[in-house]
Motif scaffolding. Structure first.
Motif, PDB file in Angstrom:
ATOM      1  N   SER A  76     -21.309   5.783  -1.243  1.00 12.42           N
ATOM      2  CA  SER A  76     -20.325   6.052  -2.285  1.00 12.42           C
ATOM      3  C   SER A  76     -20.465   5.070  -3.427  1.00 12.42           C
ATOM      4  O   SER A  76     -20.417   5.441  -4.600  1.00 12.42           O
ATOM      5  N   ILE A  77     -20.657   3.798  -3.078  1.00 17.29           N
ATOM      6  CA  ILE A  77     -20.759   2.777  -4.113  1.00 17.29           C
ATOM      7  C   ILE A  77     -21.913   3.083  -5.052  1.00 17.29           C
ATOM      8  O   ILE A  77     -21.856   2.815  -6.249  1.00 17.29           O
ATOM      9  N   VAL A  78     -22.989   3.656  -4.499  1.00 21.46           N
ATOM     10  CA  VAL A  78     -24.110   3.989  -5.377  1.00 21.46           C
ATOM     11  C   VAL A  78     -23.907   5.353  -6.027  1.00 21.46           C
ATOM     12  O   VAL A  78     -24.155   5.535  -7.220  1.00 21.46           O
ATOM     13  N   ALA A  79     -23.415   6.315  -5.240  1.00 19.33           N
ATOM     14  CA  ALA A  79     -23.370   7.681  -5.741  1.00 19.33           C
ATOM     15  C   ALA A  79     -22.316   7.879  -6.824  1.00 19.33           C
ATOM     16  O   ALA A  79     -22.533   8.623  -7.775  1.00 19.33           O
ATOM     17  N   LEU A  97     -33.299  14.964 -14.494  1.00 19.96           N
ATOM     18  CA  LEU A  97     -33.477  14.589 -13.097  1.00 19.96           C
ATOM     19  C   LEU A  97     -32.991  15.639 -12.121  1.00 19.96           C
ATOM     20  O   LEU A  97     -33.240  15.553 -10.935  1.00 19.96           O
ATOM     21  N   LYS A  98     -32.256  16.626 -12.647  1.00 24.45           N
ATOM     22  CA  LYS A  98     -31.555  17.531 -11.751  1.00 24.45           C
ATOM     23  C   LYS A  98     -32.481  18.181 -10.733  1.00 24.45           C
ATOM     24  O   LYS A  98     -32.208  18.189  -9.531  1.00 24.45           O
ATOM     25  N   ALA A  99     -33.607  18.717 -11.227  1.00 26.46           N
ATOM     26  CA  ALA A  99     -34.505  19.425 -10.321  1.00 26.46           C
ATOM     27  C   ALA A  99     -35.023  18.483  -9.240  1.00 26.46           C
ATOM     28  O   ALA A  99     -35.037  18.810  -8.057  1.00 26.46           O
ATOM     29  N   LEU A 100     -35.434  17.297  -9.679  1.00 23.36           N
ATOM     30  CA  LEU A 100     -35.982  16.337  -8.717  1.00 23.36           C
ATOM     31  C   LEU A 100     -34.944  15.961  -7.672  1.00 23.36           C
ATOM     32  O   LEU A 100     -35.226  15.920  -6.479  1.00 23.36           O
ATOM     33  N   LEU A 101     -33.715  15.697  -8.124  1.00 27.75           N
ATOM     34  CA  LEU A 101     -32.689  15.278  -7.182  1.00 27.75           C
ATOM     35  C   LEU A 101     -32.346  16.392  -6.210  1.00 27.75           C
ATOM     36  O   LEU A 101     -32.173  16.165  -5.018  1.00 27.75           O
ATOM     37  N   LYS A 102     -32.259  17.610  -6.746  1.00 25.59           N
ATOM     38  CA  LYS A 102     -31.979  18.728  -5.843  1.00 25.59           C
ATOM     39  C   LYS A 102     -33.065  18.825  -4.782  1.00 25.59           C
ATOM     40  O   LYS A 102     -32.803  19.082  -3.616  1.00 25.59           O
ATOM     41  N   PHE A 103     -34.288  18.635  -5.232  1.00 26.50           N
ATOM     42  CA  PHE A 103     -35.428  18.722  -4.321  1.00 26.50           C
ATOM     43  C   PHE A 103     -35.316  17.671  -3.221  1.00 26.50           C
ATOM     44  O   PHE A 103     -35.407  17.975  -2.041  1.00 26.50           O
ATOM     45  N   LEU A 104     -35.063  16.425  -3.640  1.00 28.38           N
ATOM     46  CA  LEU A 104     -34.987  15.354  -2.651  1.00 28.38           C
ATOM     47  C   LEU A 104     -33.839  15.559  -1.686  1.00 28.38           C
ATOM     48  O   LEU A 104     -33.930  15.243  -0.512  1.00 28.38           O
ATOM     49  N   SER A 105     -32.730  16.116  -2.189  1.00 27.50           N
ATOM     50  CA  SER A 105     -31.557  16.225  -1.334  1.00 27.50           C
ATOM     51  C   SER A 105     -31.766  17.251  -0.242  1.00 27.50           C
ATOM     52  O   SER A 105     -31.055  17.252   0.751  1.00 27.50           O
ATOM     53  N   PRO A 138     -24.197  14.609  -1.162  1.00 28.17           N
ATOM     54  CA  PRO A 138     -22.978  15.374  -1.465  1.00 28.17           C
ATOM     55  C   PRO A 138     -22.087  14.647  -2.464  1.00 28.17           C
ATOM     56  O   PRO A 138     -21.593  15.254  -3.415  1.00 28.17           O
ATOM     57  N   VAL A 139     -21.906  13.341  -2.261  1.00 29.13           N
ATOM     58  CA  VAL A 139     -20.999  12.610  -3.147  1.00 29.13           C
ATOM     59  C   VAL A 139     -21.525  12.633  -4.575  1.00 29.13           C
ATOM     60  O   VAL A 139     -20.793  12.887  -5.533  1.00 29.13           O
ATOM     61  N   MET A 140     -22.830  12.406  -4.734  1.00 26.17           N
ATOM     62  CA  MET A 140     -23.370  12.350  -6.084  1.00 26.17           C
ATOM     63  C   MET A 140     -23.259  13.692  -6.783  1.00 26.17           C
ATOM     64  O   MET A 140     -22.802  13.775  -7.926  1.00 26.17           O
ATOM     65  N   PHE A 141     -23.673  14.747  -6.082  1.00 22.46           N
ATOM     66  CA  PHE A 141     -23.653  16.051  -6.743  1.00 22.46           C
ATOM     67  C   PHE A 141     -22.243  16.486  -7.089  1.00 22.46           C
ATOM     68  O   PHE A 141     -22.003  17.038  -8.159  1.00 22.46           O
ATOM     69  N   THR A 142     -21.296  16.242  -6.188  1.00 18.27           N
ATOM     70  CA  THR A 142     -19.936  16.670  -6.506  1.00 18.27           C
ATOM     71  C   THR A 142     -19.329  15.802  -7.596  1.00 18.27           C
ATOM     72  O   THR A 142     -18.497  16.282  -8.368  1.00 18.27           O
ATOM     73  N   THR A 143     -19.715  14.554  -7.678  1.00 18.87           N
ATOM     74  CA  THR A 143     -19.206  13.727  -8.772  1.00 18.87           C
ATOM     75  C   THR A 143     -19.709  14.257 -10.100  1.00 18.87           C
ATOM     76  O   THR A 143     -18.951  14.406 -11.070  1.00 18.87           O
ATOM     77  N   VAL A 144     -21.008  14.555 -10.149  1.00 16.82           N
ATOM     78  CA  VAL A 144     -21.553  15.110 -11.387  1.00 16.82           C
ATOM     79  C   VAL A 144     -20.829  16.398 -11.739  1.00 16.82           C
ATOM     80  O   VAL A 144     -20.386  16.607 -12.881  1.00 16.82           O
ATOM     81  N   ALA A 145     -20.674  17.279 -10.751  1.00 17.73           N
ATOM     82  CA  ALA A 145     -20.006  18.550 -11.001  1.00 17.73           C
ATOM     83  C   ALA A 145     -18.570  18.314 -11.447  1.00 17.73           C
ATOM     84  O   ALA A 145     -18.066  18.988 -12.352  1.00 17.73           O
ATOM     85  N   GLY A 146     -17.909  17.347 -10.804  1.00 13.68           N
ATOM     86  CA  GLY A 146     -16.527  17.070 -11.162  1.00 13.68           C
ATOM     87  C   GLY A 146     -16.395  16.590 -12.588  1.00 13.68           C
ATOM     88  O   GLY A 146     -15.530  17.037 -13.338  1.00 13.68           O
ATOM     89  N   LEU A 178     -11.520  14.046  -9.645  1.00 16.87           N
ATOM     90  CA  LEU A 178     -11.179  13.560  -8.307  1.00 16.87           C
ATOM     91  C   LEU A 178     -11.208  14.635  -7.238  1.00 16.87           C
ATOM     92  O   LEU A 178     -11.656  14.403  -6.119  1.00 16.87           O
ATOM     93  N   LEU A 179     -10.722  15.808  -7.588  1.00 11.95           N
ATOM     94  CA  LEU A 179     -10.687  16.877  -6.584  1.00 11.95           C
ATOM     95  C   LEU A 179     -12.087  17.159  -6.064  1.00 11.95           C
ATOM     96  O   LEU A 179     -12.349  17.213  -4.871  1.00 11.95           O
ATOM     97  N   SER A 180     -13.015  17.320  -7.013  1.00 13.37           N
ATOM     98  CA  SER A 180     -14.389  17.600  -6.628  1.00 13.37           C
ATOM     99  C   SER A 180     -14.967  16.460  -5.806  1.00 13.37           C
ATOM    100  O   SER A 180     -15.673  16.659  -4.818  1.00 13.37           O
ATOM    101  N   ILE A 181     -14.649  15.238  -6.225  1.00 20.20           N
ATOM    102  CA  ILE A 181     -15.202  14.078  -5.521  1.00 20.20           C
ATOM    103  C   ILE A 181     -14.719  14.046  -4.086  1.00 20.20           C
ATOM    104  O   ILE A 181     -15.476  13.763  -3.154  1.00 20.20           O
ATOM    105  N   PHE A 182     -13.431  14.336  -3.879  1.00 23.35           N
ATOM    106  CA  PHE A 182     -12.917  14.314  -2.523  1.00 23.35           C
ATOM    107  C   PHE A 182     -13.576  15.369  -1.656  1.00 23.35           C
ATOM    108  O   PHE A 182     -13.870  15.140  -0.487  1.00 23.35           O
ATOM    109  N   THR A 183     -13.814  16.545  -2.256  1.00 24.74           N
ATOM    110  CA  THR A 183     -14.529  17.562  -1.495  1.00 24.74           C
ATOM    111  C   THR A 183     -15.886  17.039  -1.073  1.00 24.74           C
ATOM    112  O   THR A 183     -16.314  17.197   0.067  1.00 24.74           O
TER     113      THR A 183
END
Lengths: 261, 286, 360
Positions: A76-79, A97-105, A138-146, A178-183
């Motif tokens: 969490s601290i990093v994401a 970076l989106k494509a690369l990150l999706k790939f790695l995840s 999950p935390v990183m992607f939902t934070t970005v989305a949020g 916050l809502l997205s992040i909690f999810t």
């Protein structure tokens, strides 16, 4: 009187099935529906728990919990900052970076175990890394989305009221995301618990996941079920805690907005 | 849009033989290629730096081989047909488990979400509890109950795939505004019409979210479950290559599995977006 | 915040604090123990702690690390530690935590562990894959016919109701179909099984190897009918017999003699180059331990069982001289070539082993 009974009945309705399930578990092996060697009756599992002593079980659970918390917190601290930066401050970088990150995840963590061992070594470091990896995405992607999902109108109106970037960040963006992040955090927790069992093969000799492996290789079947139930129970408890935190922190959530169960 | 219409209409009116080119469609196409290329730059850079790190021994090359060797090993495996063979097996098992789960869980979700509310309230905590049981821990249990081989693998996939489908279907059916149901009823809709014309369409977005999650979980789990009690499939192939210390092939399989996973993710996200169309509008009106 | 909310907040904060504290204490108590088996011994409330090392002299001992083993391969190492053979050579054994089989080699390569053991065929694939390791001495071997059969490397079991009593019976069993056997190539299980199947005319291509994490899982699968034949190691001989399974043969049937059990210790080339002295001491300590284990099998088995925490009473048979006979290594390599995992001439025996640390 009748109304009171009905009320109690109402509350307990959800428990009926659970109780029925455990009763079935106790009875089925005894009457031969299931082979008692491979599916021990529930009472034997409880007896095994008592044999292992509550203290020992508590210690194993604590070790596993410690690993999850450290991995999860580190993730969490990093994401979170990464998510905020990518979502808000540098949208172009995010697209880059989106494509690369999706790939790695999408790389399944358990496949990366030998790689983790080589790069990070065995023992606690390896385990933390696995949990970190599982929880990070999950935390990183939902934070970005949020962050991206915050209504731009809100930001514009805040700015028109003279708010500087910092105020906007703390008072508009964070609450909005916050809502997205909690999810995301709930998902991350689920993934962490899922991976715990596999992670604790990387040079551990304690923990609930280790207990499952050890019991499997030694043939202590009741212990396997015991450890599975414990992991499930603790995972459920942690999830409810996060849920409770979410409900109490996000007090501005509109009623009925979130219809998910 | 207007430009396109008027351009082609004009052209036709003037009797010009047009090369049937939709300029806007072409523009869209190039835009898509652009963003695709833009996104791939990062991936290409990643592979380039991996190649460099391995070749210049920043990473020990016997343990982390350079991507060129990895892809070469993968190509060999592909040519020999082994890779495709195992992929087909894994995908077959995952798909069957997933479809089975869909056929059972989606109707179940509807039933529980609409007509059997009390039953649902009783079952739900129990089902939630079952969902939280770690599937990895259940592998030995499944092996005991179903043996090994295709049946057991499909059973595992069925088990993990059903939860997202079930819960998302229930959520989907519940998300309908009661006003809509009331309005339909007041117009004289009977249960059948209510179901097919109101509830079903409104629940579809939720269902497809569940479908997307379920598909990803299915693929994830088939690889995991093939690592024990198996003699074929991508999970087993990975294990076998790691046991025989064929490191480039091992990484190749990791890459291959990841790519498959990404493809599944993309496909089902597209599917979900397609069905999400009318959910968006109702959401905004909230 | 209202008073009620404040109280709620405080209560929750206190509960959270208590929880965190107790979890931290529990986690501390349960942390992975890294230490020598004798140290771990006393931590396991075992009053039968044999002549364990006293901690004052330990400061002068050089640590030699390997992963924690909870299976039969741990015997000579445990014996060397508990009986003081490591101490005599100025070494102290340190167990660093349990690992899965695919993680053992990486842990040696990156220095977490100093040594590990493996069979020659796995060793060959490691070296062919570029791992910079070398074998330095023998550990387990197949005993000769004069030794009690219970020390043989592996045994093969089938279900009592399958009607199979000997290897020949397998020829007609499930004719035309594959025979389900446990194992993952390359390993001792797959190599010896293939050799035996070829020798008795059944043919190795009838073997379908299914991977299981443990021998015990394989026995379970056999009992439930998911396997036709299961091959297990000594700690599970008793379990197999007690489950009513039929014994149809063991590793000596392969006709390979001592080679049927060959298990070799290996170190990284870097370690060998930088600390040959430690490798020498290790080899000497292990040789003494192996001689002792062969002469005192019951006590060795007990030491193992106590450490593992099971009541298995089985041991392997160990080489009394760690000299590696290259002839014994060759069959393992040939098997890989037959299966196509190695090309002819890809690996020389000299790539795999070094004779410089052998102890006669």
């Amino acid at each position: 009187m009748r109304r009171l009974l009905l009320k109690i009945h109402d509350r307990f309705i959800s428990l009926y099935i659970i109780i029925a399930f455990f009763v079935l578990w106790e009875v089925a092996p005894k009457i031969g529906w299931a082979d008692p060697n491979f599916v021990p009756p529930f009472s034997r599992i409880v007896a095994e728990a008592r044999k292992l002593t509550f203290l020992r079980l508590f210690i194993e659970a604590s070790v596993s919990l410690k690993r999850i918390f450290i991995g999860f917190t580190a993730a969490s601290i990093v994401a979170l900052p990464v998510g905020f930066i990518l979502g808000g401050a540098f949208p172009k970088l995010e697209k880059f970076l989106k494509a690369l990150l999706k790939f790695l995840s999408q790389i399944p963590p358990f496949i990366l175990f030998p790689v983790f061992v080589v790069v990070f070594g065995i023992g606690e470091k390896g385990i933390y890394t696995v949990i970190f990896w599982s929880a990070f995405w999950p935390v990183m992607f939902t934070t970005v989305a949020g962050v991206q999902g915050v209504d731009p109108l809100l930001i514009k109106s805040a700015r028109s009221m003279g708010a500087n970037n910092i105020t906007i960040f703390f008072k508009v963006i964070i609450p909005g995301a916050l809502l997205s992040i909690f999810t995301g955090m709930k998902t991350a927790m689920t993934m962490s618990f899922m991976m715990l069992i596999g992670a604790e093969t990387l040079g551990a000799d304690s923990g609930l996941g280790w207990l499952i492996h050890n019991s499997q290789s030694m043939g202590f079947i009741p212990r396997i079920y015991l450890a599975v139930i414990l992991i499930a129970g603790i995972g459920l408890a942690v999830n409810y805690t996060i849920q409770w935190l979410e409900e109490n922190i996000i007090i501005w959530k509109e009623a009925g907005h979130d219809k998910a169960i | 849009m207007i430009k396109q219409y008027s351009y082609s209409k004009l052209a036709r009116e003037n009797g010009e033989t047009l090369r049937t080119f939709n300029t806007d469609a072409v523009k869209n196409f190039f835009k898509k290629i652009n963003s695709f290329l833009y996104g791939s730059i990062a991936i290409i850079l990643f592979f380039l730096s991996w190649e460099a790190a391995s070749n210049y021994d920043l990473l020990p090359s016997s343990v982390v081989p350079p991507p060129t060797r990895v892809i070469a090993a993968l190509a060999v495996s592909f040519k020999s047909g082994e890779l495709v063979y195992h992929m087909k097996i894994s995908l077959f098992r995952a798909m069957l488990g997933f479809l089975l789960a869909a056929f059972i869980s989606i109707p179940m979700g509807f039933l529980l979400g609409t007509f059997f509310k009390t039953f649902e309230r009783a079952l739900l905590p129990f089902l939630r509890m079952l969902e939280k049981l770690n599937p990895f821990a259940l592998f030995p249990v499944f092996m005991i109950l179903f043996g090994i081989g295709n049946v057991e693998k499909i059973a595992i996939i069925f088990w993990v795939a059903q939860w997202p489908l079930l819960f998302n279907t229930i959520a989907g059916t519940r998300s309908i505004e009661t006003n809509m149901i009331k309005a339909a009823r007041s117009m004289g809709a009977n249960k059948k019409v209510l179901f097919f014309k109101v509830i079903l369409p409104a629940a579809v977005p939720g269902i497809f979210t569940g479908v997307k999650i379920s598909a990803q979980v299915s693929f994830f789990m088939i690889i995991a479950s093939e690592m024990a009690g198996s003699s074929q499939g991508l999970g087993w192939y990975y294990l076998s290559s790691s046991q025989s210390y064929q490191v480039p092939l091992m990484y190749g399989i990791i890459l291959f599995i990841t790519v498959l996973s990404v493809i599944i993710n993309l496909l089902f996200t597209r599917l979900e977006k397609h069905f999400l169309v009318w959910k968006e509008s109702s959401f905004q009106s909230n | 915040m209202t008073i009620q909310n404040k109280i709620k907040f405080v209560v929750i904060a206190v509960v959270a604090l208590i929880l965190t504290l107790s979890i931290s204490i529990g986690a501390y108590l349960g942390r992975t123990k890294v230490g020598s088996p004798s140290e771990l011994y006393s931590l396991k409330d075992n009053d039968a702690v044999p002549a364990a090392n006293s901690s004052e002299d330990d400061k002068n001992l050089i640590p030699i690390r390997t992963y924690t083993r909870k299976n039969c391969t741990s015997t000579p190492i445990l014996v060397a530690d508990v009986k003081g053979f490591f101490k005599e050579e100025g070494l102290k054994l340190v167990f660093t935590g349990e690992l899965k089989s695919t993680e053992i080699l990486p842990s040696v390569l990156n220095g977490n562990n100093d040594f590990a053991e493996t069979h020659p065929n796995a060793l060959a694939t490691y070296v062919a894959g570029g791992a910079p390791i070398k074998a330095i001495g023998r550990a387990i071997i197949e005993p000769g016919p004069e030794v009690d059969p219970k020390f043989r490397h592996m045994r093969w079991f089938v279900r009592a109701d399958s009607g199979i009593k000997t290897w020949e019976d397998l020829k007609n069993y499930k004719k035309g179909e594959k025979i389900n056997h446990n194992g993952l190539a390359p390993s001792c299980t797959t190599f010896i099984a293939s050799t035996i199947f070829d020798k008795y005319g059944i043919g190795r291509d009838r073997l379908n190897f299914i991977n299981f994490d443990t021998d015990q899982a394989a026995l379970q699968a056999l009992q439930q009918g998911n396997l036709d034949v299961a091959c297990v190691h000594p700690p599970f001989y008793k379990l197999a017999e007690e489950s009513g399974l039929t014994l149809i043969g063991d590793s000596s049937d392969s006709g390979l003699g001592e080679a049927a059990g060959l298990y070799l210790y290996y170190f990284t080339e870097k370690f060998i180059k930088e600390k040959p002295d430690i490798v020498h001491r290790f080899a000497r300590a292990m040789q003494k331990a192996q001689v002792w284990a062969n002469s005192n099998p019951d006590e060795a088995a007990k030491i193992t069982a106590d450490f593992i925490g099971s009541n298995g009473n089985a041991s392997h048979w160990y080489a009394t001289s760690t000299v590696i006979d290259e002839e014994q290594v060759k069959p393992w390599i040939n098997d890989l070539i037959i299966n196509g995992k190695l090309k002819e001439g890809q690996i020389e025996i000299s790539d795999l082993i070094t004779h410089q640390f052998e102890v006669r």
